[in-house]
Design a protein around this motif. Structure first.
Motif, PDB file in Angstrom:
ATOM      1  N   ALA A  48       0.832  -1.205   0.000  1.00 53.60           N
ATOM      2  CA  ALA A  48       0.000   0.000   0.000  1.00 53.60           C
ATOM      3  C   ALA A  48       0.864   1.253   0.000  1.00 53.60           C
ATOM      4  O   ALA A  48       0.569   2.239  -0.689  1.00 53.60           O
ATOM      5  N   THR A  49       1.958   1.216   0.763  1.00 52.94           N
ATOM      6  CA  THR A  49       2.880   2.358   0.788  1.00 52.94           C
ATOM      7  C   THR A  49       3.553   2.539  -0.562  1.00 52.94           C
ATOM      8  O   THR A  49       3.690   3.658  -1.060  1.00 52.94           O
ATOM      9  N   LEU A  50       3.953   1.416  -1.174  1.00 50.96           N
ATOM     10  CA  LEU A  50       4.647   1.488  -2.457  1.00 50.96           C
ATOM     11  C   LEU A  50       3.763   2.096  -3.539  1.00 50.96           C
ATOM     12  O   LEU A  50       4.248   2.861  -4.393  1.00 50.96           O
ATOM     13  N   GLU A  51       2.464   1.778  -3.528  1.00 50.64           N
ATOM     14  CA  GLU A  51       1.547   2.376  -4.505  1.00 50.64           C
ATOM     15  C   GLU A  51       1.563   3.896  -4.398  1.00 50.64           C
ATOM     16  O   GLU A  51       1.650   4.611  -5.404  1.00 50.64           O
ATOM     17  N   GLY A  52       1.451   4.402  -3.166  1.00 51.45           N
ATOM     18  CA  GLY A  52       1.467   5.845  -2.963  1.00 51.45           C
ATOM     19  C   GLY A  52       2.793   6.463  -3.339  1.00 51.45           C
ATOM     20  O   GLY A  52       2.844   7.544  -3.943  1.00 51.45           O
ATOM     21  N   VAL A  53       3.890   5.772  -3.011  1.00 49.62           N
ATOM     22  CA  VAL A  53       5.226   6.291  -3.332  1.00 49.62           C
ATOM     23  C   VAL A  53       5.415   6.376  -4.847  1.00 49.62           C
ATOM     24  O   VAL A  53       5.916   7.378  -5.378  1.00 49.62           O
ATOM     25  N   ILE A  54       5.009   5.323  -5.559  1.00 53.32           N
ATOM     26  CA  ILE A  54       5.145   5.333  -7.020  1.00 53.32           C
ATOM     27  C   ILE A  54       4.368   6.498  -7.622  1.00 53.32           C
ATOM     28  O   ILE A  54       4.888   7.263  -8.455  1.00 53.32           O
ATOM     29  N   ALA A  55       3.108   6.660  -7.206  1.00 55.40           N
ATOM     30  CA  ALA A  55       2.278   7.743  -7.744  1.00 55.40           C
ATOM     31  C   ALA A  55       2.889   9.105  -7.418  1.00 55.40           C
ATOM     32  O   ALA A  55       2.989   9.976  -8.290  1.00 55.40           O
ATOM     33  N   GLY A  56       3.300   9.291  -6.162  1.00 59.52           N
ATOM     34  CA  GLY A  56       3.849  10.578  -5.748  1.00 59.52           C
ATOM     35  C   GLY A  56       5.165  10.902  -6.424  1.00 59.52           C
ATOM     36  O   GLY A  56       5.381  12.024  -6.903  1.00 59.52           O
ATOM     37  N   VAL A  57       6.055   9.916  -6.488  1.00 54.68           N
ATOM     38  CA  VAL A  57       7.376  10.139  -7.082  1.00 54.68           C
ATOM     39  C   VAL A  57       7.257  10.451  -8.570  1.00 54.68           C
ATOM     40  O   VAL A  57       7.889  11.379  -9.086  1.00 54.68           O
ATOM     41  N   LEU A  58       6.433   9.671  -9.282  1.00 56.45           N
ATOM     42  CA  LEU A  58       6.272   9.917 -10.717  1.00 56.45           C
ATOM     43  C   LEU A  58       5.596  11.252 -10.981  1.00 56.45           C
ATOM     44  O   LEU A  58       5.964  11.972 -11.915  1.00 56.45           O
ATOM     45  N   LEU A  59       4.605  11.596 -10.165  1.00 53.76           N
ATOM     46  CA  LEU A  59       3.914  12.872 -10.345  1.00 53.76           C
ATOM     47  C   LEU A  59       4.859  14.037 -10.094  1.00 53.76           C
ATOM     48  O   LEU A  59       4.862  15.030 -10.833  1.00 53.76           O
ATOM     49  N   TYR A  60       5.673  13.897  -9.051  1.00 50.57           N
ATOM     50  CA  TYR A  60       6.598  14.985  -8.693  1.00 50.57           C
ATOM     51  C   TYR A  60       7.784  15.055  -9.656  1.00 50.57           C
ATOM     52  O   TYR A  60       8.184  16.140 -10.087  1.00 50.57           O
ATOM     53  N   GLY A  61       8.329  13.890 -10.007  1.00 49.66           N
ATOM     54  CA  GLY A  61       9.544  13.882 -10.808  1.00 49.66           C
ATOM     55  C   GLY A  61       9.322  13.943 -12.310  1.00 49.66           C
ATOM     56  O   GLY A  61      10.147  14.501 -13.038  1.00 49.66           O
ATOM     57  N   GLY A  62       8.224  13.370 -12.775  1.00 48.09           N
ATOM     58  CA  GLY A  62       8.020  13.315 -14.220  1.00 48.09           C
ATOM     59  C   GLY A  62       6.711  13.899 -14.703  1.00 48.09           C
ATOM     60  O   GLY A  62       6.488  14.045 -15.908  1.00 48.09           O
ATOM     61  N   GLY A  63       5.805  14.218 -13.761  1.00 50.75           N
ATOM     62  CA  GLY A  63       4.537  14.840 -14.125  1.00 50.75           C
ATOM     63  C   GLY A  63       3.661  13.927 -14.947  1.00 50.75           C
ATOM     64  O   GLY A  63       3.738  12.691 -14.872  1.00 50.75           O
ATOM     65  N   ASP A  64       2.805  14.521 -15.777  1.00 53.50           N
ATOM     66  CA  ASP A  64       1.844  13.749 -16.568  1.00 53.50           C
ATOM     67  C   ASP A  64       2.510  12.797 -17.549  1.00 53.50           C
ATOM     68  O   ASP A  64       1.960  11.750 -17.886  1.00 53.50           O
ATOM     69  N   LYS A  65       3.724  13.158 -18.019  1.00 50.33           N
ATOM     70  CA  LYS A  65       4.398  12.276 -18.983  1.00 50.33           C
ATOM     71  C   LYS A  65       4.796  10.960 -18.331  1.00 50.33           C
ATOM     72  O   LYS A  65       4.656   9.891 -18.930  1.00 50.33           O
ATOM     73  N   ALA A  66       5.317  11.037 -17.100  1.00 50.33           N
ATOM     74  CA  ALA A  66       5.701   9.804 -16.403  1.00 50.33           C
ATOM     75  C   ALA A  66       4.475   8.968 -16.087  1.00 50.33           C
ATOM     76  O   ALA A  66       4.481   7.740 -16.249  1.00 50.33           O
ATOM     77  N   LEU A  67       3.387   9.621 -15.626  1.00 53.58           N
ATOM     78  CA  LEU A  67       2.151   8.886 -15.349  1.00 53.58           C
ATOM     79  C   LEU A  67       1.551   8.333 -16.635  1.00 53.58           C
ATOM     80  O   LEU A  67       1.006   7.227 -16.659  1.00 53.58           O
ATOM     81  N   GLY A  68       1.656   9.118 -17.714  1.00 48.88           N
ATOM     82  CA  GLY A  68       1.161   8.637 -18.998  1.00 48.88           C
ATOM     83  C   GLY A  68       1.918   7.403 -19.470  1.00 48.88           C
ATOM     84  O   GLY A  68       1.334   6.481 -20.041  1.00 48.88           O
TER      85      GLY A  68
END
Length: 524
Positions: free
Chosen positions: A463-483
């Motif tokens: 559960a922690t890893l899910e949040g970390v992945i979402a937060g890190v990608l959003l912060y570090g790569g923005g919509d492109k990383a999430l895309g």
């Protein structure tokens, strides 16, 4: 027919205990390494990752649209057949098994894990998008016309009705049957025992489970990241809260914190509790929209939506000679790939909470009841949205500018806007919580070799890893990383389509064997 005496198939046989974790070798370590590698790649090269994975997604959609469509249709036919055939009398867990959860709580958990969060946004945005030709129209129906409105509602129901739930149904039924009736571990590989035999114990089985873990966690992290952006957009629209990366990260942290509390308490004290809360808030919001909008519009819309779905389901299920290719690939085939990529997560969670149900009861609750509920929901929210758009009322008159705001733009023209919009935001966040903790329970089971009672710390880890992945990608790569993450998840839909079709063959074969063994022949 039992396999409990086979030590190589008993959960935990190849498990390792380290730092309070009880994980299966090599599924847990390889899944974790693959996740870390992808995150690093998406952060360091977000443009390249997005370009490459988007190309893979588009290639699978363009060249294998026929496979997605054929598979989706076959899954619906199979589920409907199992409901009416004598095989439907088989009980998951054996003749003496009884359900562990009440009917209401069971359905609440199924719906919340399946697609509750998507309906919050797309029940408004999707029909308006089709009606205003935002990205093509279904079957090239004329935009802005009564025909276009009927096609919009029919196509929206097509994407959220029988087909996606049939995808979840075949996976959930397969996993539940092999876990509860054959005594196999509750992991994806178990469903392939009739076809692969002993190979499910080796690297073939490991790869199936690892792929399921990656598809699940990438799908959940993508939804959490984009959901944080959508929730932040709603807060900005309603209360002028700045829609910044800081706000979005704060939402991810808050959702993850509550999900940790829920996953720590387990199914009964966590997932079931929040799923029931979901359904109460959703029902209250639905009744409000029905009563304060136009009740007559809703009642007429209920009938019109049902007819629109019935009249469009066959043309929209066809993949031959389509002349609405842009819309068809961009919406239907994308949806089918997305639902299939999510099926290991949703199917396994459904299986986990469905012991004691008959096959008929299981598929009725997973296939037919959600479709009927979705018709009601779409008639209320989508019907009001189309009426506003057609009448030139509010922002929806100009089509869809931002999917995350469509629900709030519709509610703005009903009474008590602030209250109902706040309820909508709360509902969105609670749906994210239930998706996160149910997903964590699923990944925990797979990476523990099929155990359903792995240490709590392991659930917390995922559960922690899910949040970390979402937060890190959003912060570090923005919509492109999430895309990139989303494109990667959708791209897994192609191999999983073949996996699911194989799963269906094994399921039917084993159900027939069970049917003969129990002497149910001729029972209706």
């Amino acid at each position: 027919m039992k396999h409990d005496d086979d030590p190589t198939m008993v959960p935990g046989h190849d498990n390792t205990q380290i730092l309070g974790l009880d994980f299966h070798n090599p599924v847990f370590p390889l899944s974790a390494l693959a996740i870390i590698a992808f995150i690093l790649y998406a952060l360091v090269y977000p443009d390249a990752a997005n370009t490459q994975l988007t190309a893979a997604r588009n290639w699978s959609i363009e060249y294998f649209d026929w496979l997605f469509m054929i598979a989706g249709n076959l899954f619906v036919i199979l589920c409907l057949a199992l409901i009416v055939l004598p095989l439907g009398r088989i009980r998951l867990g054996g003749p003496q098994a009884r359900p562990e959860h009440s009917l209401v709580s069971w359905f609440s958990m199924l719906f919340a894990a399946g697609m509750g969060i998507g309906l919050m946004f797309w029940s408004v945005a999707e029909p308006v998008a089709y009606y205003t030709d935002w990205y093509g129209t279904p079957l090239n129906a004329a935009a802005g016309t009564p025909e276009g409105a009927r096609a919009a509602m029919g196509a929206t129901m097509f994407h959220w009705g029988l087909h996606p739930w049939a995808i979840y149904g075949v996976v959930g039924l397969s996993l539940a049957f092999f876990a509860y009736n054959r005594g196999l571990p509750l992991t994806l590989r178990s469903a392939f025992t009739p076809l692969l035999g002993n190979r499910v114990r080796g690297w073939t089985g490991h790869l199936i489970d690892i792929t399921a873990v990656l598809a699940t966690i990438f799908g959940l992290a993508t939804s959490l990241g984009f959901g944080a952006s959508q929730a932040a957009g709603g807060l900005n629209y309603l209360f002028d809260v700045p829609n910044t990366i800081g706000t979005q990260i704060a939402i991810i942290v808050a959702v993850t914190a509550v999900a940790l509390f829920s996953v720590w308490r387990g199914i009964d004290g966590g997932v079931k509790l929040f799923s029931n809360i979901n359904m109460v808030i959703a029902l209250a919001l639905l009744l409000f929209v029905v009563l304060t909008g136009s009740t007559l519009l809703f009642l007429n819309g209920l009938w019109d939506t049902t007819l629109a779905y019935a009249s469009h389901v066959l043309p929209l299920s066809n993949w031959i000679g389509r002349d609405d290719t842009t819309w068809y690939h961009g919406w239907t085939v994308f949806y089918w790939a997305w639902w299939i990529s999510w099926s290991p997560f949703v199917g396994m969670f459904i299986a986990r909470v469905s012991r004691g149900r008959t096959v008929r009861e299981f598929l009725t609750a997973v296939l037919l009841v959600p479709t009927l509920v979705t018709i009601v929901w779409m008639s209320a929210f989508g019907g009001n949205a189309l009426a506003q758009s057609a009448a030139g009322v509010g922002d929806l008159a100009n089509g869809i500018s931002d999917v995350s705001l469509a629900m709030f733009q519709m509610l703005e023209h009903l009474p008590l806007t602030t209250l109902t919009s706040t309820m909508a935001i709360v509902l969105v966040l609670v749906f994210f919580i239930t998706s996160s903790d149910s997903g964590s329970l699923v990944i925990d089971s797979i990476t523990a070799g099929g155990k359903v009672d792995a240490p709590r710390t392991q659930r917390v880890f995922w559960a922690t890893l899910e949040g970390v992945i979402a937060g890190v990608l959003l912060y570090g790569g923005g919509d492109k990383a999430l895309g990139a993450l989303q494109a990667g998840a959708v791209a897994t839909g192609l191999p999983f389509t073949l996996v699911l079709m194989m799963m269906c063959v094994g399921l039917v074969k084993s159900l027939r064997e069970e049917h003969r063994a129990l002497g149910l022949a001729g029972a209706a």
